[in-house]
Enzyme design. Structure first.
Site, PDB file in Angstrom:
ATOM      1  N   GLN A 106       3.364  -2.058  -5.686  1.00 36.04           N
ATOM      2  CA  GLN A 106       2.970  -3.232  -4.911  1.00 36.04           C
ATOM      3  C   GLN A 106       1.983  -4.124  -5.654  1.00 36.04           C
ATOM      4  OE1 GLN A 106       1.009  -0.596  -1.853  1.00 36.04           O
ATOM      5  NE2 GLN A 106      -0.480  -2.272  -1.803  1.00 36.04           N
ATOM      6  N   CYS A 147       1.841  -2.968   1.219  1.00 38.00           N
ATOM      7  CA  CYS A 147       2.388  -1.619   1.399  1.00 38.00           C
ATOM      8  C   CYS A 147       3.334  -1.554   2.589  1.00 38.00           C
ATOM      9  CB  CYS A 147       1.253  -0.617   1.564  1.00 38.00           C
ATOM     10  SG  CYS A 147       0.125  -1.018   2.924  1.00 38.00           S
ATOM     11  N   HIS A 191      -2.831   2.064   5.219  1.00 37.81           N
ATOM     12  CA  HIS A 191      -1.833   2.057   4.154  1.00 37.81           C
ATOM     13  C   HIS A 191      -0.517   2.602   4.684  1.00 37.81           C
ATOM     14  CE1 HIS A 191      -0.272   2.043   0.107  1.00 37.81           C
ATOM     15  NE2 HIS A 191      -0.080   3.353   0.093  1.00 37.81           N
TER      16      HIS A 191
END
Length: 324
Positions: free
Chosen positions: A133, A139, A272
């Site tokens: 990323q 993410c 995340h």
């Protein structure tokens, strides 16, 4: 007492990373991860952080060798960063969502059919290569695209790589914020209505961009949120395919290099998004196998094995799976 102090000093001196060894690993690190620094001052600062991290790795890995922890640390893409810098770059938080908007997955409760270990990445066409990323907090787009790729592969018996950048650029009206964070479920909502193109036709830039017209190769009928329970997650993973989840990545994940991570420093406040592809047990510790988006040179070739059964790092907070 003086003899003991001298003996301890000798041990510490021997275990410290030498300047020569640190310089050698530093040069290899810069080449491997294509690191460039703007000034000599920044270069020296990054080396100092890198050397400190090497010493932390060595101390931790001694515990791993003694069997006191289940994972080990190593030089990855963030070895020139402090924990605080990593948290500031990747520690995004998105507001809570109301799960009542979506279909709630009903576990089939066929646990007698579920083996002790299984991984969708071993099934043809299901789990695509690990991507990176970059500096963009996207993410959520990588987790969503990876879950969609898995469903496409299972339905069509063909590989496909889908565009994370299209989700970054185009799903803001669905509550996502591009490189400032988002949710996989909101990406699924977008794909339900608009579809998603291939990664080759809409390539990743790691920056926010203006949404471009595209030719969709996939839409989904719906998606399901999974009850916040690891037995329900196991049921969904076995019966539906890889699932998108959120975790707290600001504990010990930054420099993870292998083994089963029981993260004692993370919380259940997630920041995340990742993809759970499988599960298993090692040395008595159950784990989830997780596809990350930090590139193939992080962790176990881009994957993480995270302790299972204890809601480690808040993994039960927001699991979901698309439906084709």
């Amino acid at each position: 007492m003086n003899v003991l102090l001298c003996f301890m000093a000798i041990i510490l001196a021997c275990s410290a990373v030498s300047e020569h060894e640190a310089r050698k690993e530093w040069e290899e690190f810069q080449v491997k991860f294509e690191k460039n620094y703007k000034t000599p001052v920044e270069l020296q600062r990054r080396f100092s952080i890198f050397k400190e991290n090497l010493e932390k790795f060595e101390a931790h890995n001694k515990l791993y060798a003694e069997g006191k922890v289940g994972h080990f640390l190593g030089v990855g893409p963030f070895a020139d960063m402090t924990h605080e810098e990593f948290a500031n770059r990747f520690g995004t938080n998105i507001e809570e969502i109301d799960d009542s908007e979506f279909t709630l997955y009903t576990p089939l409760n066929n646990t007698y059919d579920i083996p002790a270990a299984f991984d969708w990445k071993n099934i043809p066409n299901c789990v695509q290569r690990v991507k990176d990323q970059g500096q963009c907090s996207s993410c959520w787009a990588f987790a969503a695209a990876a879950a969609l790729e898995a469903q496409y592969g299972l339905a069509n018996h063909a590989d496909v790589e889908l565009s994370e950048q299209a989700l970054v650029d185009c799903s803001n009206d669905y509550g996502n914020f591009g490189c400032n964070g988002g949710l996989a479920t909101r990406a699924f909502s977008y794909v339900m209505n608009n579809g998603i193109p291939t990664a080759a036709s809409y390539p990743y830039t790691a920056y926010d961009g203006t949404c471009q017209p595209f030719n969709s190769v996939m839409k989904i009928k719906s998606f399901m949120t999974i009850p916040s329970d690891e037995s329900a997650m196991l049921d969904a993973l076995w019966n539906q395919g890889p699932i998108a989840v959120s975790i707290d990545a600001l504990g010990m994940i930054k420099d993870y290099s292998g083994g089963v991570l029981y993260d004692t420093q993370c919380t259940t406040s997630t920041n995340h998004a990742v993809l759970v592809t499988g599960f298993g047990t090692e040395k008595g510790q159950d784990f989830w196998n997780i596809k990350n988006s930090y590139g193939p040179h992080w962790g176990e070739s881009g994957f993480l094995r995270l302790a299972r059964g204890i809601n480690n790092c808040g993994i039960t907070k927001r699991p979901s799976v698309p439906v084709v």
